[in-house]
Design a protein around this motif. Sequence first.
Motif, PDB file in Angstrom:
ATOM      1  N   PRO A 113      -3.732  -0.768 -21.396  1.00 51.80           N
ATOM      2  CA  PRO A 113      -3.690   0.624 -20.560  1.00 51.80           C
ATOM      3  C   PRO A 113      -4.700   0.189 -19.410  1.00 51.80           C
ATOM      4  N   GLY A 114      -4.108   0.837 -18.135  1.00 50.53           N
ATOM      5  CA  GLY A 114      -4.763   0.795 -17.017  1.00 50.53           C
ATOM      6  C   GLY A 114      -6.264   1.600 -16.932  1.00 50.53           C
ATOM      7  N   PRO A 115      -6.830   1.460 -15.859  1.00 53.09           N
ATOM      8  CA  PRO A 115      -8.158   2.321 -15.641  1.00 53.09           C
ATOM      9  C   PRO A 115      -7.884   3.811 -15.629  1.00 53.09           C
ATOM     10  N   ARG A 116      -8.996   4.799 -16.024  1.00 53.91           N
ATOM     11  CA  ARG A 116      -8.839   6.188 -16.112  1.00 53.91           C
ATOM     12  C   ARG A 116      -8.832   6.755 -14.810  1.00 53.91           C
ATOM     13  N   GLU A 117      -9.756   6.142 -13.824  1.00 49.97           N
ATOM     14  CA  GLU A 117      -9.982   6.614 -12.524  1.00 49.97           C
ATOM     15  C   GLU A 117      -9.064   6.133 -11.316  1.00 49.97           C
ATOM     16  N   SER A 118      -9.302   5.262 -10.610  1.00 50.28           N
ATOM     17  CA  SER A 118      -8.561   4.709  -9.549  1.00 50.28           C
ATOM     18  C   SER A 118      -7.516   3.802 -10.287  1.00 50.28           C
ATOM     19  N   PRO A 119      -6.253   4.022  -9.729  1.00 54.62           N
ATOM     20  CA  PRO A 119      -5.117   3.341 -10.382  1.00 54.62           C
ATOM     21  C   PRO A 119      -4.876   1.918 -10.068  1.00 54.62           C
ATOM     22  N   ILE A 120      -4.262   1.110 -10.698  1.00 51.90           N
ATOM     23  CA  ILE A 120      -4.117  -0.391 -10.358  1.00 51.90           C
ATOM     24  C   ILE A 120      -2.899  -0.145  -9.494  1.00 51.90           C
ATOM     25  N   GLN A 121      -2.869  -0.953  -8.129  1.00 51.60           N
ATOM     26  CA  GLN A 121      -1.954  -0.549  -7.048  1.00 51.60           C
ATOM     27  C   GLN A 121      -1.182  -2.112  -6.947  1.00 51.60           C
ATOM     28  N   CYS A 122       0.323  -1.786  -7.190  1.00 47.77           N
ATOM     29  CA  CYS A 122       1.312  -2.963  -7.273  1.00 47.77           C
ATOM     30  C   CYS A 122       2.361  -2.545  -6.204  1.00 47.77           C
ATOM     31  N   PHE A 123       3.182  -3.838  -6.335  1.00 52.75           N
ATOM     32  CA  PHE A 123       4.433  -3.353  -5.670  1.00 52.75           C
ATOM     33  C   PHE A 123       5.436  -4.140  -6.074  1.00 52.75           C
ATOM     34  N   ILE A 124       6.709  -3.704  -5.950  1.00 51.91           N
ATOM     35  CA  ILE A 124       7.873  -4.249  -6.683  1.00 51.91           C
ATOM     36  C   ILE A 124       8.978  -4.788  -5.423  1.00 51.91           C
ATOM     37  N   LYS A 125       9.317  -5.994  -5.605  1.00 59.21           N
ATOM     38  CA  LYS A 125      10.175  -6.625  -4.806  1.00 59.21           C
ATOM     39  C   LYS A 125      11.699  -6.575  -5.612  1.00 59.21           C
ATOM     40  N   ARG A 126      12.605  -6.285  -4.791  1.00 54.15           N
ATOM     41  CA  ARG A 126      14.056  -6.131  -5.311  1.00 54.15           C
ATOM     42  C   ARG A 126      14.797  -7.260  -4.744  1.00 54.15           C
ATOM     43  N   ASP A 127      15.641  -8.142  -5.613  1.00 60.46           N
ATOM     44  CA  ASP A 127      16.462  -9.239  -4.987  1.00 60.46           C
ATOM     45  C   ASP A 127      17.929  -8.772  -5.543  1.00 60.46           C
ATOM     46  N   LYS A 128      18.577  -8.000  -4.853  1.00 61.39           N
ATOM     47  CA  LYS A 128      19.764  -7.433  -5.212  1.00 61.39           C
ATOM     48  C   LYS A 128      20.975  -8.348  -5.327  1.00 61.39           C
ATOM     49  N   THR A 129      20.816  -9.350  -4.743  1.00 71.81           N
ATOM     50  CA  THR A 129      21.899 -10.784  -4.958  1.00 71.81           C
ATOM     51  C   THR A 129      21.832 -11.330  -6.279  1.00 71.81           C
ATOM     52  N   LYS A 130      20.599 -11.376  -6.862  1.00 71.02           N
ATOM     53  CA  LYS A 130      20.458 -12.119  -8.306  1.00 71.02           C
ATOM     54  C   LYS A 130      20.076 -10.793  -9.448  1.00 71.02           C
ATOM     55  N   SER A 131      20.169  -9.575  -8.957  1.00 69.38           N
ATOM     56  CA  SER A 131      19.756  -8.589  -9.886  1.00 69.38           C
ATOM     57  C   SER A 131      18.300  -8.730 -10.478  1.00 69.38           C
ATOM     58  N   VAL A 132      17.341  -9.125  -9.605  1.00 69.28           N
ATOM     59  CA  VAL A 132      15.925  -9.422 -10.205  1.00 69.28           C
ATOM     60  C   VAL A 132      15.022  -8.710  -9.461  1.00 69.28           C
ATOM     61  N   TYR A 133      13.953  -8.246 -10.130  1.00 68.19           N
ATOM     62  CA  TYR A 133      12.732  -7.258  -9.750  1.00 68.19           C
ATOM     63  C   TYR A 133      11.656  -7.987 -10.302  1.00 68.19           C
ATOM     64  N   ARG A 134      10.831  -8.094  -9.181  1.00 64.80           N
ATOM     65  CA  ARG A 134       9.280  -8.931  -9.340  1.00 64.80           C
ATOM     66  C   ARG A 134       8.532  -7.698  -9.117  1.00 64.80           C
ATOM     67  N   LEU A 135       7.461  -7.540 -10.020  1.00 66.83           N
ATOM     68  CA  LEU A 135       6.380  -7.023  -9.956  1.00 66.83           C
ATOM     69  C   LEU A 135       5.070  -7.668  -9.417  1.00 66.83           C
ATOM     70  N   TYR A 136       4.227  -7.198  -8.457  1.00 66.62           N
ATOM     71  CA  TYR A 136       3.323  -8.139  -7.937  1.00 66.62           C
ATOM     72  C   TYR A 136       2.024  -7.446  -7.879  1.00 66.62           C
ATOM     73  N   PHE A 137       0.792  -7.824  -7.849  1.00 64.25           N
ATOM     74  CA  PHE A 137      -0.353  -7.065  -7.950  1.00 64.25           C
ATOM     75  C   PHE A 137      -0.893  -7.049  -6.385  1.00 64.25           C
ATOM     76  N   GLY A 138      -1.212  -5.887  -5.952  1.00 61.68           N
ATOM     77  CA  GLY A 138      -1.726  -5.776  -4.747  1.00 61.68           C
ATOM     78  C   GLY A 138      -1.136  -4.414  -3.999  1.00 61.68           C
ATOM     79  N   MET A 139      -1.897  -4.008  -2.915  1.00 62.00           N
ATOM     80  CA  MET A 139      -1.549  -2.750  -2.250  1.00 62.00           C
ATOM     81  C   MET A 139      -0.109  -2.955  -1.725  1.00 62.00           C
ATOM     82  N   THR A 140      -0.044  -4.203  -0.785  1.00 63.22           N
ATOM     83  CA  THR A 140       1.298  -4.519  -0.182  1.00 63.22           C
ATOM     84  C   THR A 140       1.501  -5.845  -0.072  1.00 63.22           C
TER      85      THR A 140
END
Length: 387
Positions: A113-140
């Motif tokens: 589980p993540g933290p109770r107060e401040s959320p963990i910020q991530c972002f997702i990059k989508r590659d439509k040509t390969k139907s792949v989705y990547r989750l990264y740690f960080g704001m942007t």
Amino acid sequence: MEMSFKSIVRKLREMKDGKGAERKHQRNRTRSQIVPHVALSDAIEQGQWANLPPKVLLDIICRVEESEASWPARSVMVSCASVCKSWRKITKEIIKTPEECGKPTFPISLKQPGPRESPIQCFIKRDKTKSVYRLYFGMTPSEDERDKLLLAAKRIRRATSTDFVISLVADDFSRASNTYVGKLRQVFLGTKFSIYDSQPPGDAAIQQPGPVATISYELNVSRVRGPRRFRCAMHSIPLSSIQEGGSAPTPKSFPQLFDDKSFSAPLSKAKDSAIDISSSGFSKSAMMVTSQEPLVLKNKAPRWHEQLQCWCLNFEGRVTMASVKNFQLLAEVDPSHNVPDPKQEKIILQFGRIGKDTFTMDYRYPLSALQAFAICLSSFDTKPACE
């Protein structure tokens, strides 16, 4: 002991490279020359770094842990745990769960589980040509593309369903791989999904396999234009986890035999079904993972903005583009339940577009990164019947 953190990191990498060269050298030897595994382990354990006094070693790793707060520098802690058994033991004692420190470190933290107060910020990059989705740690996304990859998923269309296979790496989506961590399965017209975990969390593992969560999007029967509405039944997370004194299941490690055939077999035999997660009740199959009342999440209803003539949600600047995929999830609770303050409506998961193929994902307790990522993946499919 006077030594800079950079010097420590450099020494750790040198040792790691040295071990790799030693293993390669061992493979090239003739059979009679191969050193027994136990003897080799003992030899490594007797190195100069392994013989540091426990108090000194504890002080070094504590200082490194305090100084390296984010990735990619956070990888230093993984390097510390890779030196030898004594380093690994102390490092695992120092590293806290994301719920306690708000930082993911080891792979198992993606199922905690993540933290109770401040959320963990991530972002997702989508590659439509390969139907792949990547989750990264960080704001942007960073400019130098050194973002920390947390999870990756590949959409695989089958004759009767669509699966999003989730992996720890971006180039191996085999169910037989030791990097496989779970999947999201579309089970009914793109409106119902089941989340499967390769390892049920904590005490939730039972003999009868089943999804750890189910997602149900409401059909737009009236055909009135509006935002999507859906609910998530988290069968592996009890409702009591958000009540005072409650806790969510927190796995401590992956199974030792991660690639054992018997480990993944139950998931492939599990029968998916359209599970009713309406407010009226749950079917028996929905209660397979936990005998307690499960936590149910619902998307926060947006408000209609008269001037802009559109539906709006306050993402606190984390979402910058309009999209039917944008959502915020909060717990669905009865006012009679013992919760801290039902009026506060704490956002547990939020997801939204910031670019053509880039989306933010912020999650907190009691969801894990894996569960949050799987829920967000369900939003990518087109759902004409829901909007």
